[in-house]
Design a protein around this motif. Structure first.
Motif, PDB file in Angstrom:
ATOM      1  N   GLU A  19       7.017  38.115  22.202  1.00  0.00           N
ATOM      2  CA  GLU A  19       7.561  38.714  23.422  1.00  0.00           C
ATOM      3  C   GLU A  19       7.094  40.164  23.558  1.00  0.00           C
ATOM      4  N   VAL A  36       0.906  34.628  34.229  1.00  0.00           N
ATOM      5  CA  VAL A  36       2.099  34.233  33.472  1.00  0.00           C
ATOM      6  C   VAL A  36       3.072  33.499  34.390  1.00  0.00           C
ATOM      7  N   LEU A  38       6.108  32.356  33.482  1.00  0.00           N
ATOM      8  CA  LEU A  38       7.410  32.337  32.826  1.00  0.00           C
ATOM      9  C   LEU A  38       8.503  32.833  33.762  1.00  0.00           C
ATOM     10  N   HIS A  42      13.221  32.763  29.899  1.00  0.00           N
ATOM     11  CA  HIS A  42      12.408  32.287  28.780  1.00  0.00           C
ATOM     12  C   HIS A  42      12.432  33.267  27.605  1.00  0.00           C
ATOM     13  N   HIS A  49      14.216  40.222  28.453  1.00  0.00           N
ATOM     14  CA  HIS A  49      14.556  39.453  29.653  1.00  0.00           C
ATOM     15  C   HIS A  49      14.657  40.383  30.861  1.00  0.00           C
ATOM     16  N   ALA A 109       2.233  34.066  26.150  1.00  0.00           N
ATOM     17  CA  ALA A 109       3.170  33.401  27.064  1.00  0.00           C
ATOM     18  C   ALA A 109       3.494  31.994  26.580  1.00  0.00           C
ATOM     19  N   ARG A 110       2.498  31.279  26.045  1.00  0.00           N
ATOM     20  CA  ARG A 110       2.756  29.930  25.524  1.00  0.00           C
ATOM     21  C   ARG A 110       3.720  29.982  24.345  1.00  0.00           C
ATOM     22  N   GLU A 113       7.204  30.495  25.734  1.00  0.00           N
ATOM     23  CA  GLU A 113       7.686  29.267  26.368  1.00  0.00           C
ATOM     24  C   GLU A 113       8.050  28.219  25.321  1.00  0.00           C
ATOM     25  N   TYR A 116      11.392  29.043  23.881  1.00  0.00           N
ATOM     26  CA  TYR A 116      12.431  28.745  24.878  1.00  0.00           C
ATOM     27  C   TYR A 116      12.728  27.247  24.887  1.00  0.00           C
ATOM     28  N   ALA A 117      11.693  26.428  24.788  1.00  0.00           N
ATOM     29  CA  ALA A 117      11.892  24.979  24.742  1.00  0.00           C
ATOM     30  C   ALA A 117      12.722  24.589  23.527  1.00  0.00           C
ATOM     31  N   THR A 120      16.376  25.638  24.172  1.00  0.00           N
ATOM     32  CA  THR A 120      17.016  24.801  25.181  1.00  0.00           C
ATOM     33  C   THR A 120      17.329  23.421  24.627  1.00  0.00           C
ATOM     34  N   ARG A 161       4.855  19.772  29.618  1.00  0.00           N
ATOM     35  CA  ARG A 161       4.460  21.176  29.496  1.00  0.00           C
ATOM     36  C   ARG A 161       3.573  21.445  28.279  1.00  0.00           C
TER      37      ARG A 161
END
Length: 360
Positions: A19, A36, A38, A42, A49, A109-110, A113, A116-117, A120, A161
């Motif tokens: 990040e 990006v 996002l 994320h 954030h 960015a990947r 993400e 974040y996956a 979640t 994704r």
């Protein structure tokens, strides 16, 4: 703000540095925001954030103007501070220093993400586990199945994704299954089912949706298997024939008189009690599924593709049980007479067994 002020007391996870590198790249070259895709949520760090959300709202400056003057940085900082009051200009410089190479923005960015996956998916598993153990829910089975649907939809999104790769299954050892819910209410419902099925054996042919493994007490499951075996062979079914069949499949941890007494006091219908047994099995399987998916998300070695594949595999057993639950509760099922919420007698231990209840 110093880096240590943003980080937790625990050592920062790898995503923290991803990040920082991503935000640093965007602070250096705001034009890369178009690369990006996002959303602010994320980002795991609250300050990150808020900072990314401010970047998305502030107009992207001209590259030459941005190189000459830090006006855009000041605008971003001012926009982010209401949500993250601790942010300082010095921390923005720290982010810039933490970016190894702005050209790697897409890779950073990947990483963000992917984490974040993982978070979640863990949240979905937590909600499933909570629903499976919440005794206050008016419709526990319906709530659990709704959570399963939400989890399945997220897994579909997750698969779309992230690209597949060799070694798609997680190597995380599965956790031990959680203990089944037991107690007088559970035992009495299972005993009531056995007595009703003995008195109304024709119902066994309509109850193919129930299996011996669905019982919380293994001995009750074995007794149910005895009933199924007799019905399958089209032999007479009553308390005596079940007792005779049971002596070949069960340990002698009960007296014959106790078993005869249990099977001779039916209350209600087999379908009514069978649905209760099956619902408890459904909730137990949902809880074990949630624990397994949690273990996947807790293992940082698992990629997003492995998380999706392993979670789908964990849902397979629950899906099979769900199909049986739908067969049991479908509207076309013949109407069932209401069962009186009264339990039949309990099996007493044989003289050689301990004084407490046996095999609970």
């Amino acid at each position: 703000m110093e880096d240590t002020e943003l980080a937790d007391a625990h050592p920062p996870a790898p995503v923290h540095y991803a990040e920082q590198a991503l935000l640093g790249a965007l602070l250096l070259e705001p034009a890369r925001l178009s690369e990006v895709a996002l959303a602010p949520e994320h980002f795991a760090d609250h300050a990150h954030h808020a900072l990314y959300a401010a970047m998305r709202t502030a107009p992207v400056p001209d590259p030459e103007q941005h190189h000459r003057s830090p006006v855009w940085l000041s605008r971003v900082l001012e926009a982010a501070r209401p949500q993250a009051p601790g942010l300082t200009a010095s921390y923005l410089h720290t982010l810039v220093q933490r970016c190894p190479w702005p050209g790697h923005t897409a890779a950073y960015a990947r990483m963000v993400e992917a984490d974040y996956a993982r978070r979640t998916l863990r949240e979905h598993a937590d909600r499933l586990a909570q629903s499976a153990t919440d005794v206050s829910l008016p419709d526990p089975a319906g709530t659990v199945l709704a959570q399963c649907d939400a989890l399945s939809r997220f897994l579909e999104t997750l698969s779309g994704r992230f690209a597949p790769h060799p070694g798609s299954l997680p190597r995380t050892p599965p956790p031990a299954p959680g203990p089944r819910t037991t107690g007088d209410e559970v035992w009495d419902e299972e005993r009531a089912l056995l007595a009703c099925a003995t008195a109304q054996p024709s119902g066994l042919r309509r109850m193919r949706w129930l299996q011996p493994d669905d019982f919380a007490l293994p001995r009750h499951g074995k007794l149910f298997q005895c009933l199924i075996s007799l019905a399958h062979r089209e032999e007479p079914v009553d308390a005596v024939t079940v007792l005779w069949e049971a002596q070949h499949q069960l340990n002698p941890d009960f007296t014959p008189a106790d078993l005869i007494e249990l099977l001779s006091t039916p209350v209600g219908t087999p379908e009514h009690w069978g649905e209760k047994v099956l619902q408890r099995a459904l909730l137990a399987q949902a809880h074990n599924t949630a624990l397994r998916i949690r273990s996947f998300t807790d293992d940082p070695a698992n990629t997003p593709h492995q998380l999706a594949t392993g979670s789908r595999r964990a849902l397979a057993d629950l899906t099979a049980l769900r199909i049986r639950w739908q067969r049991a509760t479908q509207p076309s099922t013949a109407s069932r007479s209401p069962a009186v919420p009264r339990a039949g007698p309990r099996l007493r231990a044989a003289p050689a067994a301990p004084p407490s209840r046996v095999s609970r």
